[in-house]
Scaffold this motif. Structure first.
Motif, short mmCIF file in Angstrom:
data_model
loop_
_atom_site.label_atom_id
_atom_site.label_comp_id
_atom_site.label_asym_id
_atom_site.label_seq_id
_atom_site.Cartn_x
_atom_site.Cartn_y
_atom_site.Cartn_z
N UNK A 1 94.40 -12.77 -78.89
CA UNK A 1 94.83 -11.40 -78.56
C UNK A 1 96.28 -11.21 -79.02
N UNK A 2 96.55 -10.09 -79.67
CA UNK A 2 97.91 -9.84 -80.18
C UNK A 2 98.89 -9.68 -79.02
N UNK A 3 100.15 -9.97 -79.28
CA UNK A 3 101.19 -9.90 -78.24
C UNK A 3 101.38 -8.45 -77.80
N UNK A 4 101.43 -7.54 -78.77
CA UNK A 4 101.57 -6.10 -78.47
C UNK A 4 100.35 -5.39 -79.04
N UNK A 5 99.68 -4.60 -78.20
CA UNK A 5 98.56 -3.79 -78.67
C UNK A 5 98.80 -2.34 -78.26
N UNK A 6 99.00 -1.50 -79.24
CA UNK A 6 99.15 -0.07 -78.99
C UNK A 6 97.84 0.57 -79.41
N UNK A 7 97.18 1.27 -78.48
CA UNK A 7 95.86 1.79 -78.81
C UNK A 7 95.77 3.29 -78.60
N UNK A 8 95.56 3.99 -79.71
CA UNK A 8 95.32 5.44 -79.72
C UNK A 8 96.31 6.18 -78.84
N UNK A 9 97.58 5.90 -79.05
CA UNK A 9 98.61 6.47 -78.19
C UNK A 9 99.04 7.85 -78.66
N UNK A 10 99.08 8.76 -77.70
CA UNK A 10 99.60 10.10 -77.95
C UNK A 10 100.70 10.39 -76.93
N UNK A 11 101.83 10.91 -77.43
CA UNK A 11 102.92 11.33 -76.53
C UNK A 11 103.28 12.74 -76.93
N UNK A 12 103.12 13.63 -75.97
CA UNK A 12 103.29 15.05 -76.22
C UNK A 12 104.42 15.54 -75.34
N UNK A 13 105.38 16.24 -75.91
CA UNK A 13 106.44 16.81 -75.08
C UNK A 13 106.12 18.27 -74.79
N UNK A 14 106.91 18.87 -73.91
CA UNK A 14 106.69 20.29 -73.59
C UNK A 14 106.73 21.09 -74.88
N UNK A 15 106.21 22.29 -74.81
CA UNK A 15 106.18 23.18 -75.97
C UNK A 15 105.27 22.61 -77.06
N UNK A 16 104.39 21.65 -76.64
CA UNK A 16 103.36 21.18 -77.56
C UNK A 16 103.86 20.34 -78.72
N UNK A 17 105.06 19.76 -78.59
CA UNK A 17 105.54 18.87 -79.66
C UNK A 17 104.84 17.52 -79.53
N UNK A 18 104.14 17.10 -80.60
CA UNK A 18 103.53 15.77 -80.60
C UNK A 18 104.53 14.79 -81.19
N UNK A 19 105.11 13.93 -80.34
CA UNK A 19 106.02 12.92 -80.87
C UNK A 19 105.21 11.78 -81.48
N UNK A 20 104.05 11.48 -80.87
CA UNK A 20 103.13 10.48 -81.42
C UNK A 20 101.71 11.00 -81.26
#
Ligand code: ADP
Ligand code: MG
Length: 360
Positions: A1-20
């Motif tokens: 298993x990998x040390x870091x696993x980022x899976x299908x991550x979404x980060x949305x700020x107010x006003x609908x800005x998708x940072x990720x």
């Protein structure tokens, strides 16, 4: 298993800005990864998620087996304290405290205040003669080294740095990068945000973000090795003049992954002739060994173990990556140095076959 696993991550700020948006990636232990991309592409957001300073709206972030998105607040604080070291572009030093006091403040957070140890940490980054200086009396490079000493105080397994050389001149940039190199050599995983290509090139791998999404392909080194092998096999089969079966065509499709092909050209495995990819002598040898392992495994599994066809193929695909030269030669000898696999294709000979024919 990998040390870091980022899976299908979404980060949305107010006003609908998708940072990720739908970002997935893996980082191996002791890897050094550069996160690159234009301003506003989500680099800092990704780093904050890895450091447990922020949580995604969707998806998961797993570090060393711990899913940060399922942690309570105290668990996240403990995670940051035990596992993570953070270095920022802005130094975030307390102006009223000396270098050694700034480091001791970090120790205090980790509940291990020990002045001698704080001084030792500063000596390790070459600041033994700046212990009692205030931040205002230190150069940019020296301030950044205090930050690095501070980040290392808990011996973090994951070192996160956001444009750590962004405010430094060339000489200090080199000193700081040497420090990161040393920490990585000692086994610490480094994730460094930078938009500087020469800084990024010092990492094992670059991850490119564009508008909150990954650009290009991003594989761990072991996945990359397997993909390289698959492409080599594909080229070998094409060279043999095979009708390529559909399941193998997926490997051919990998040829369109320009970053993978470029890597294979850089590793001197593939060269282009009239715009078509072909083997270098080294690539040809590696492909031959792969095919040899695959076809010997097929023969062993189908004739000696009587496995059914589908299972044989699956197992052979696995074994071709893991058989050592010695075990391969032993299997070859056990099977009587066969010339053909069960499908009637040639098995490339190995050193053991040449020895055997000399003795005969
Ligand atoms: P980078 O580090 O690559 O420059 P960031 O991760 O800082 O990019 O930001 C990605 C996007 O998210 C940008 O459009 C930025 O304006 C937005 N963003 C970042 N932080 C916030 C915040 N706290 N509130 C609202 N929008 C933010
Ligand atoms: Mg940033």
């Amino acid at each position: 298993m990998a040390f870091v696993i980022v899976e299908k991550v979404t980060r949305r700020y107010d006003a609908g800005v998708f940072a990720l948006q739908g970002v997935s990636l893996e980082i191996e232990r002791a890897e050094w990864v550069a996160i690159m991309g234009p301003s506003g592409s989500g680099k800092t957001t990704l780093l904050n998620l890895l450091g447990g300073l922020d949580l995604p709206d969707e998806g998961s972030v797993i570090v060393d087996g711990q899913d940060l998105t399922r942690c309570s607040r105290p668990e996240l604080i403990r995670y940051r304290r035990d596992k993570v070291g953070l270095v920022f572009q802005q130094f975030h030093l307390i102006p009223y405290l000396t270098a050694v006091e700034n480091v001791m403040l970090a120790q205090y957070i980790h509940s291990l205040a020990d002045e001698a140890e704080a001084e030792e940490a500063l000596r390790r980054v070459g600041l033994g003669d700046r212990l009692r200086h205030l931040p205002s009396e230190l150069s940019g490079g020296e301030k950044q080294r205090v930050c690095i000493a501070r980040a290392l105080i808990n011996e973090p397994s994951l070192l996160l740095a956001d444009e750590p050389t962004g405010n430094l001149d060339e000489e200090n940039e080199r000193i700081v990068m040497d420090l990161f190199q040393r920490m990585n050599d000692a086994g610490q995983t480094v994730v460094m945000v930078t938009h500087d290509l020469t800084i990024g090139a010092q990492a094992h791998r670059q991850i490119q973000l564009e508008h909150g999404r990954l650009a290009g392909f991003h594989l761990t080194p072991s996945q990359e090795d397997e993909d390289v092998d698959e492409v080599l096999e594909y080229l070998f089969l094409v060279r043999e003049g095979h009708q390529i079966p559909p399941e193998v065509c997926a490997r051919g499709a990998m040829l369109s992954r320009t970053s993978l092909l470029e890597q294979m050209v850089r590793k001197n495995l593939v060269a282009f002739d009239n715009g078509r990819p072909g083997f270098t002598p080294e690539g040809g040898r590696r492909a031959e060994l792969l095919i040899r392992r695959h076809r010997l495994a097929e023969k062993l599994f189908s004739e000696t173990f009587q496995m059914d066809e589908a299972k044989v193929e699956e197992e052979a695909c696995y074994f071709e990556h893991i058989l050592s030269p010695d075990v391969t030669d032993s299997i070859c000898a056990f099977l009587g140095h066969p010339h053909e696999c069960p499908h009637g294709h040639a098995i490339p000979s190995g050193p053991c076959c040449r020895e055997a024919s000399k003795l005969a």
